[in-house]
Motif scaffolding. Structure first.
Motif, short mmCIF file in Angstrom:
data_model
loop_
_atom_site.label_atom_id
_atom_site.label_comp_id
_atom_site.label_asym_id
_atom_site.label_seq_id
_atom_site.Cartn_x
_atom_site.Cartn_y
_atom_site.Cartn_z
N LEU A 1 0.09 6.75 7.97
CA LEU A 1 0.37 5.35 7.69
C LEU A 1 -0.95 4.60 7.56
CD1 LEU A 1 3.25 4.83 10.28
CD2 LEU A 1 3.50 4.96 7.79
N PHE A 2 -1.00 3.63 6.67
CA PHE A 2 -2.24 2.89 6.50
C PHE A 2 -2.49 2.00 7.72
CE2 PHE A 2 0.90 0.00 4.56
CZ PHE A 2 0.57 -1.22 5.14
N HIS A 3 -3.76 1.71 7.96
CA HIS A 3 -4.18 0.83 9.05
C HIS A 3 -4.92 -0.35 8.44
CE1 HIS A 3 -5.75 -0.17 13.15
NE2 HIS A 3 -6.71 -0.71 12.42
N SER A 4 -4.59 -1.57 8.86
CA SER A 4 -5.25 -2.74 8.27
C SER A 4 -5.93 -3.59 9.34
CB SER A 4 -4.24 -3.60 7.51
OG SER A 4 -3.29 -4.18 8.38
N GLU A 5 -7.01 -4.23 8.93
CA GLU A 5 -7.75 -5.18 9.76
C GLU A 5 -8.05 -6.40 8.90
OE1 GLU A 5 -8.52 -5.09 12.93
OE2 GLU A 5 -7.89 -3.02 13.38
N ASN A 6 -8.28 -7.53 9.55
CA ASN A 6 -8.63 -8.75 8.83
C ASN A 6 -9.91 -9.36 9.39
OD1 ASN A 6 -8.10 -12.10 9.04
ND2 ASN A 6 -8.03 -11.16 7.01
N PHE A 7 -10.80 -9.75 8.47
CA PHE A 7 -12.03 -10.45 8.83
C PHE A 7 -12.19 -11.63 7.88
CE2 PHE A 7 -12.61 -6.27 10.52
CZ PHE A 7 -13.26 -6.48 11.73
N ASP A 8 -11.90 -12.81 8.38
CA ASP A 8 -12.04 -14.03 7.59
C ASP A 8 -13.40 -14.63 7.92
OD1 ASP A 8 -11.76 -16.24 6.05
OD2 ASP A 8 -10.00 -17.05 7.08
N LEU A 9 -14.37 -14.42 7.02
CA LEU A 9 -15.76 -14.81 7.29
C LEU A 9 -16.12 -16.03 6.45
CD1 LEU A 9 -17.37 -11.26 7.23
CD2 LEU A 9 -16.47 -12.50 9.19
N PRO A 10 -16.17 -17.22 7.04
CA PRO A 10 -16.51 -18.41 6.25
C PRO A 10 -17.94 -18.34 5.74
CG PRO A 10 -16.50 -18.90 8.60
CD PRO A 10 -15.97 -17.52 8.46
N ALA A 11 -18.21 -19.08 4.67
CA ALA A 11 -19.56 -19.13 4.12
C ALA A 11 -20.53 -19.60 5.19
CB ALA A 11 -19.60 -20.06 2.91
N GLY A 12 -21.65 -18.92 5.31
CA GLY A 12 -22.66 -19.30 6.28
C GLY A 12 -22.48 -18.66 7.64
N ALA A 13 -21.42 -17.84 7.81
CA ALA A 13 -21.21 -17.18 9.10
C ALA A 13 -22.41 -16.30 9.43
CB ALA A 13 -19.93 -16.34 9.06
N ALA A 14 -22.91 -16.41 10.66
CA ALA A 14 -24.11 -15.70 11.06
C ALA A 14 -23.85 -14.21 11.24
CB ALA A 14 -24.65 -16.29 12.36
N LEU B 1 1.54 -7.00 1.63
CA LEU B 1 2.96 -6.83 1.28
C LEU B 1 3.13 -5.78 0.20
CD1 LEU B 1 3.94 -10.60 1.32
CD2 LEU B 1 4.75 -8.86 2.93
N GLU B 2 2.24 -5.75 -0.77
CA GLU B 2 2.32 -4.74 -1.83
C GLU B 2 2.07 -3.34 -1.29
OE1 GLU B 2 -0.42 -6.09 -4.78
OE2 GLU B 2 1.00 -7.49 -5.70
N ARG B 3 1.17 -3.21 -0.31
CA ARG B 3 0.94 -1.90 0.30
C ARG B 3 2.19 -1.43 1.04
NH1 ARG B 3 -4.13 -4.14 0.50
NH2 ARG B 3 -3.76 -5.32 2.42
N LEU B 4 2.85 -2.35 1.72
CA LEU B 4 4.08 -2.00 2.43
C LEU B 4 5.18 -1.61 1.43
CD1 LEU B 4 5.30 -1.79 5.21
CD2 LEU B 4 5.88 -4.23 5.11
N GLN B 5 5.25 -2.36 0.34
CA GLN B 5 6.23 -2.04 -0.72
C GLN B 5 5.96 -0.66 -1.30
OE1 GLN B 5 6.03 -4.75 -4.04
NE2 GLN B 5 7.11 -3.33 -5.39
N LYS B 6 4.69 -0.33 -1.54
CA LYS B 6 4.33 0.98 -2.10
C LYS B 6 4.70 2.10 -1.14
CE LYS B 6 0.39 3.60 -3.87
NZ LYS B 6 -1.09 3.62 -4.08
N LEU B 7 4.48 1.88 0.16
CA LEU B 7 4.83 2.88 1.16
C LEU B 7 6.33 3.17 1.13
CD1 LEU B 7 4.17 4.60 3.69
CD2 LEU B 7 4.52 2.53 5.06
N LEU B 8 7.13 2.13 1.04
CA LEU B 8 8.58 2.30 1.01
C LEU B 8 9.03 2.96 -0.29
CD1 LEU B 8 9.41 -1.15 2.56
CD2 LEU B 8 10.22 1.03 3.49
N THR B 9 8.37 2.63 -1.39
CA THR B 9 8.73 3.20 -2.69
C THR B 9 8.41 4.69 -2.74
OG1 THR B 9 8.35 1.07 -3.78
CG2 THR B 9 8.37 3.02 -5.18
#
Length: 679
Positions: free
Chosen positions: A537-550, A591-599
């Motif tokens: 199963l795929f594993h996902s992470e999120n990193f929301d890095l605003p402009a200028g983040a050190a 959501l598209e990755r989850l859809q692809k997994l089910l398909t």
């Protein structure tokens, strides 16, 4: 200048009294054997010195041996000085050139030019300028205009050096130590973004072929590797061996931020760039980069962009602005390489290009711009669609000699390059530069005497404004990918996705043997990180890095799960509007990755669940989490997934995965996940 003129008068007076001593029987008749040996050494040196082109480094030891017998021969001192000017230890030329002039002011028509070079390379800016102004072209020289241009350029370099040395950069420059350096020449360092691995070129006696280059007398080049130990030191470097190293010259050029792809230089077709890939612990045989990059000209250095899809490289092919220019090209594309233009490239040479992992800061060396002599290292930033005017890194990083092949860590804290210095372990050594940032004045050091006429003046304390320290705007994500069940490292694909565009902007592989991975994430993007492998199963992470983040460094070990009933996976890249169950557009990719997994797995059945932290009323949190899970199911059904394969549930704060006592813990608890209920 007055001091220089006085020194010149004293030098002239000394020259008038100094006596040039020839290598003759009249002078050394009592030491026939010594004279014979010295004359033999001079003859041996002349055989190299008189070649076209001269082999200065091979002539020098013979001349030095003869000079021990007779240190007062003007012609010999001049040749020694000239040889040093063409060696790694150029500043040593000055004492011999000055002595040659003292012994015979007419020793050579080039003497003032050579003295200018010796003074220049010792950072004696004003004296060098004076000598350059006294220099004249050799009698019968055809290109007097070229000589004059060269003199004017060197005078400008001295003027640049004087300005830059007056405001030195705040740095420490330290030898990288015996783990990296040897008694032989070590140079061309390339590093991983986190400084855990360094590869470099060396001319050691344990090279693959064990043979010496007949032109230089040194051993053939090979690529070596060292790793950072737990104590912060470098381990003993090892020869990479075959297939990267051959019996000929093999040199480092560039390294991908994760250390999985290596650019090497081979002396083929005038000098070509090749790429080797690391598979487990073994490097694959280097492959040519193709005719869109390599030409019949000389391609000497290159650097990957952080996504690994493009390359900056240096070539002296026709059509450029100067001797060597920097170009950019998409590796897998079809278009031609693009010259970076006159902001970066000059009528002189550019060399040693390196792109910081932030993807927008470029370091390179140039003989142009405001160089203080030879190649200086410059920095330029890509802003608003163009490169900024190059900034000289300053003294003492740059010197009057050539300073090239500089690389810098992702943090921006340390840089590495090679140099000839008196504290070296052998010939040329690799040095680490520690950037200290601008000096920070004490906060309470400024006082305004408002009423100075009083016996006890009233003072107002002015707080000095804080000094900002430049920080690299990039996040390094690294760790180990394993199989959750066996705990063994595994090779997997890591996709880096721009969530706002729903586009894969880079793909990398974890190491097949160690499972290690490293991804460079420049600031200013909401990233989705997806780790995938067939059968898992795929594993996902999120990193929301605003402009200028050190700069930051995140260690994230990832255990991939096989598709089994009861397995749960967190969907870290599904986002909702605040306090609502409305899916945001940044969720599309997940959501598209989850859809692809089910398909692709028609028998797969899932429960989609929503979870919250414990802030707020439990009943409200459970309702919100259920509505959010329902929104995911409705999206999938709308894309053609059978509703009977999906269920949804909202658990509110009933199933925390971390304590709710911290901000980080509460963030982990606010999640959407799926559980395999059938397959």
């Amino acid at each position: 200048m007055h001091k220089y003129l006085l020194a010149l008068l004293l030098l002239s007076a000394t020259a008038a009294t100094a006596q040039n001593v020839e290598f003759s029987k009249d002078q050394f008749g009592s030491d026939k054997e010594g004279l014979k040996t010295a004359q033999k050494e001079i003859k041996a040196g002349d055989e190299f010195y008189d070649l076209d082109p001269p082999r200065y480094e091979q002539a020098l030891p013979h001349y030095l041996a003869a000079q021990k017998f007779n240190p007062n021969n003007a012609q010999l001192n001049l040749k020694i000085g000239d040889c040093y000017l063409h060696s790694g230890f150029k500043p040593r030329a000055l004492e011999y050139l000055q002595k040659a002039y003292q012994l015979n002011p007419d020793v050579d028509p080039r003497i003032h030019y050579l003295l200018g070079r010796g003074l220049h390379l010792n950072a004696k800016w004003d004296e060098a300028i004076a000598e350059y102004k006294r220099a004249t072209p050799a009698a019968g020289a055809k290109n007097t205009a070229g000589f004059s241009q060269d003199i004017q350029k060197k005078i400008r370099e001295c003027e640049n050096g004087r300005k830059l040395a007056a405001k030195p950069s705040r740095v420490f420059i330290d030898n990288a130590g015996p783990g990296v350096n040897s008694a032989f020449a070590d140079y061309g360092p390339v590093i991983t973004a986190d400084e855990s691995v360094i590869l470099f070129t060396s001319r050691r006696d344990n090279s693959m072929g064990g043979q010496k280059d007949p032109e230089t007398g040194g051993f053939f080049e090979d690529v070596y590797q060292s790793t950072r130990t737990g104590k912060g030191e470098w381990s003993a470097a090892r020869n990479l061996g075959e297939p990267v190293n051959t019996e000929g010259h093999d040199a480092t050029v560039g390294l991908a931020p994760d250390g999985q792809r290596l650019l090497v230089y081979l002396e083929e077709n005038g000098g070509d760039l090749n790429e080797a890939n690391l598979r487990g612990a073994q490097w694959r045989k280097p492959q040519k980069l193709g005719s869109r990059i390599n030409s019949k000209a000389h391609e000497s250095s290159a650097a990957y962009t952080p996504d690994g899809r493009s390359l900056y490289f240096v070539t002296d092919k026709e059509g450029g602005i100067g001797g060597r220019d920097i170009y950019r090209i998409e590796i897998e594309g079809r278009g031609p390489a693009v010259n970076l233009g006159s902001t970066i490239n000059t009528q002189y040479g550019e060399e040693g290009v390196f792109l910081h992992p932030d993807g927008k800061t470029m370091y390179f060396s140039s003989e142009g711009h405001n160089s203080m002599g030879g190649y200086d290292i410059f920095k330029s930033v890509f802003q608003n669609g163009k490169w900024s005017p190059p900034e000289n890194l300053g003294w003492p990083i740059n010197t009057p000699d050539d300073d090239v092949f500089f690389v810098i860590s992702a943090s921006g804290r340390h840089g590495y390059y090679s140099s000839f210095r008196d504290d070296g372990l052998g010939s040329k050594d690799i040095y680490q530069i520690t950037f200290l940032g601008p000096e920070k004045p004490p906060l309470l050091s400024q006082e305004d005497q408002l009423l100075a006429s009083r016996v006890q003046p009233v003072k107002e304390t002015l707080l000095a404004p804080p000094v900002a320290i430049a920080s690299a705007q990039v996040t390094i994500l690294k760790g180990v990918v394993t199989d959750e069940a066996s705990k063994q490292p595994t090779e997997a694909t890591i996709d880096v996705i721009d969530n706002s565009l729903n586009q894969v902007i880079a793909s990398f592989q974890s190491n097949a043997q160690s499972g290690r991975y490293l991804v460079s994430l420049p600031s200013g993007i909401n990233y989705g990180i997806v780790v995938r492998k067939d059968g898992y199963l795929f594993h996902s992470e999120n990193f929301d890095l605003p402009a200028g983040a050190a700069y930051s460094e995140v260690v994230k070990d990832i255990a991939l799960k096989k598709l089994d009933v009861g397995v749960k996976v967190v969907l870290n890249n599904i986002f909702f509007d605040f306090d609502k169950a409305t899916l945001r557009k940044e969720s599309t990719g997940e959501l598209e990755r989850l859809q692809k997994l089910l398909t692709e797995t028609p028998a797969l059945r899932l429960e989609i669940s929503g979870h919250t932290d414990n802030v707020g009323k439990a009943e409200y949190n459970k309702d919100l989490s259920q509505r959010r899970a329902k929104a995911v199911v409705e999206y999938l059904v709308g894309k053609g997934i059978d509703k009977g394969r999906l269920t949804f549930a909202g658990y509110g704060d009933a199933q925390p995965v971390a304590p709710n006592t911290t901000k980080a813990g509460r963030q982990l608890n606010r999640r959407t996940e799926f559980k395999v209920t059938g397959k």
